[in-house]
Design an enzyme around this catalytic site. Structure first.
Site, PDB file in Angstrom:
ATOM      1  N   ASP A  10       5.491  -8.855  -7.447  1.00  0.00           N
ATOM      2  CA  ASP A  10       6.355  -8.345  -6.386  1.00  0.00           C
ATOM      3  C   ASP A  10       7.163  -9.527  -5.848  1.00  0.00           C
ATOM      4  O   ASP A  10       6.807 -10.689  -6.075  1.00  0.00           O
ATOM      5  CB  ASP A  10       5.472  -7.718  -5.295  1.00  0.00           C
ATOM      6  CG  ASP A  10       6.240  -7.400  -4.039  1.00  0.00           C
ATOM      7  OD1 ASP A  10       7.261  -6.699  -4.121  1.00  0.00           O
ATOM      8  OD2 ASP A  10       5.816  -7.865  -2.965  1.00  0.00           O
ATOM      9  N   ILE A  11       8.228  -9.249  -5.113  1.00  0.00           N
ATOM     10  CA  ILE A  11       9.035 -10.336  -4.547  1.00  0.00           C
ATOM     11  C   ILE A  11       8.674 -10.610  -3.093  1.00  0.00           C
ATOM     12  O   ILE A  11       8.075 -11.630  -2.767  1.00  0.00           O
ATOM     13  CB  ILE A  11      10.543 -10.025  -4.670  1.00  0.00           C
ATOM     14  CG1 ILE A  11      10.963 -10.021  -6.154  1.00  0.00           C
ATOM     15  CG2 ILE A  11      11.366 -11.075  -3.906  1.00  0.00           C
ATOM     16  CD1 ILE A  11      12.441  -9.719  -6.378  1.00  0.00           C
ATOM     17  N   ASP A  12       9.060  -9.696  -2.215  1.00  0.00           N
ATOM     18  CA  ASP A  12       8.931  -9.944  -0.773  1.00  0.00           C
ATOM     19  C   ASP A  12       7.468  -9.932  -0.328  1.00  0.00           C
ATOM     20  O   ASP A  12       6.775  -8.926  -0.475  1.00  0.00           O
ATOM     21  CB  ASP A  12       9.741  -8.909   0.007  1.00  0.00           C
ATOM     22  CG  ASP A  12      11.212  -8.945  -0.362  1.00  0.00           C
ATOM     23  OD1 ASP A  12      11.886  -9.898   0.040  1.00  0.00           O
ATOM     24  OD2 ASP A  12      11.670  -8.030  -1.074  1.00  0.00           O
ATOM     25  N   GLY A  45      10.963  -3.425  -5.188  1.00  0.00           N
ATOM     26  CA  GLY A  45      11.744  -2.305  -4.682  1.00  0.00           C
ATOM     27  C   GLY A  45      13.210  -2.665  -4.558  1.00  0.00           C
ATOM     28  O   GLY A  45      14.052  -1.798  -4.321  1.00  0.00           O
ATOM     29  N   LYS A 186       6.437   1.656  -9.159  1.00  0.00           N
ATOM     30  CA  LYS A 186       6.433   0.443  -9.974  1.00  0.00           C
ATOM     31  C   LYS A 186       5.512   0.622 -11.177  1.00  0.00           C
ATOM     32  O   LYS A 186       5.805   0.144 -12.280  1.00  0.00           O
ATOM     33  CB  LYS A 186       5.956  -0.750  -9.137  1.00  0.00           C
ATOM     34  CG  LYS A 186       6.916  -1.187  -8.050  1.00  0.00           C
ATOM     35  CD  LYS A 186       6.393  -2.431  -7.338  1.00  0.00           C
ATOM     36  CE  LYS A 186       7.308  -2.864  -6.215  1.00  0.00           C
ATOM     37  NZ  LYS A 186       6.847  -4.112  -5.557  1.00  0.00           N
ATOM     38  N   ASP A 209       1.873  -6.840  -2.255  1.00  0.00           N
ATOM     39  CA  ASP A 209       1.395  -6.804  -0.864  1.00  0.00           C
ATOM     40  C   ASP A 209       1.831  -5.572  -0.085  1.00  0.00           C
ATOM     41  O   ASP A 209       1.296  -5.307   0.991  1.00  0.00           O
ATOM     42  CB  ASP A 209       1.900  -8.041  -0.114  1.00  0.00           C
ATOM     43  CG  ASP A 209       3.377  -7.945   0.219  1.00  0.00           C
ATOM     44  OD1 ASP A 209       3.730  -7.956   1.412  1.00  0.00           O
ATOM     45  OD2 ASP A 209       4.197  -7.833  -0.714  1.00  0.00           O
ATOM     46  N   ASN A 212       4.689  -0.087  -1.373  1.00  0.00           N
ATOM     47  CA  ASN A 212       5.249   0.310  -2.672  1.00  0.00           C
ATOM     48  C   ASN A 212       4.525  -0.345  -3.847  1.00  0.00           C
ATOM     49  O   ASN A 212       4.884  -0.128  -4.999  1.00  0.00           O
ATOM     50  CB  ASN A 212       6.752   0.011  -2.736  1.00  0.00           C
ATOM     51  CG  ASN A 212       7.069  -1.463  -2.574  1.00  0.00           C
ATOM     52  OD1 ASN A 212       6.243  -2.255  -2.129  1.00  0.00           O
ATOM     53  ND2 ASN A 212       8.274  -1.844  -2.934  1.00  0.00           N
TER      54      ASN A 212
END
Length: 259
Positions: A10-12, A45, A186, A209, A212
């Site tokens: 994930d990114i954020d 996302g 995802k 985290d 999503n």
């Protein structure tokens, strides 16, 4: 050395801190994984154009974007899942009646259906991507939309969940939710990549985290929740690492034996 595996990040709140910084140890870890022959991918996302710089910095060309609705393997689009247009038109009409603006998103750009709104400014500014959606209320009418952002206060999305069965609503900010095709996730996007790459279940990893990330972390064999995740998300993961602010991704990779 560990067997070659595929790892989805994930990114954020996972790759990036809450201030949208890429920790030095995280960057080091990504390149260490790549040098060892592992397949490193992003599952987010975000729209593809919202993390292009990050992909370049980390030399990553495989990703699941829009919560699984737009999937790219080694730079090639392998799956798309667009929002239902008639339902999106009805959603737009209902949202405007409630003073809930929307932002329509395809693989190249995003446009808002109102000239400006405090909810859009408040939530989009937290992404720190250096751009805001311009106004074009008809943007969704002649192209495929993979995600729409609906701006409403917490709890107000319930009325839309009851009325629009074609969509899932996933909150990512106190005044913003992602609108994606019903059943999309995802995890579904990751399945498309796994089908092509053929990694067995025991060599699949995922880090996340957010809300999503629930399906991804509950379905991937080696799943790791960040320390900054909610208890709900930690409960579905196989492992829990430290917070993103405390080099949680690097520590998590050590935890599962990839570093």
């Amino acid at each position: 050395m560990a067997e070659r595996s595929v790892i989805f990040f994930d990114i954020d709140g996972t790759l990036l801190t809450h201030d949208k910084k890429l920790p030095a140890l995280t960057k080091e870890a990504i390149f260490t994984l790549k040098e060892a022959g592992h397949e490193v991918a992003i599952a987010t996302g975000r729209a593809p154009f919202m993390f292009e710089d990050l992909r370049k910095e980390l030399d990553i060309h495989t990703y699941v974007s829009y919560n699984g609705q737009y999937v790219v393997l080694n730079g090639e689009v392998i799956d798309r899942n667009a929002l239902n247009l008639p339902s999106l038109e009805k959603l737009t009409a209902t949202a405007l009646e409630n003073d809930h603006p929307a932002v329509y998103m395809d693989h190249e750009d995003m446009k808002a259906n109102v000239p400006e709104h405090s909810y859009i400014t408040e939530s989009m500014s937290t992404l720190k991507i250096g751009r805001f959606p311009a106004h074009n209320s008809n943007y969704y009418k002649d192209r495929e939309m993979y995600q729409t952002l609906l701006f409403c206060a917490e709890g107000e999305e319930k009325q839309y969940e009851r009325k629009f069965e074609d969509f899932d609503f996933i909150r990512w900010h106190p005044v913003a939710v992602d609108v994606i095709p019903a059943g999309g996730s995802k995890a579904k996007g990751i399945e498309k990549i796994i089908e092509k790459l053929g990694y067995p279940r025991e060599r699949q990893y995922a880090f996340g985290d957010g809300l999503n990330d629930r399906e991804m972390l509950s379905s991937i064999y080696h799943s790791v929740a960040m320390g900054n995740a909610s208890d709900e998300i930690k409960a579905v993961a196989k492992h829990v690492t430290e917070s993103v602010e405390d080099d949680g991704l690097y520590r998590g990779l050590q935890l599962v034996g990839l570093l």
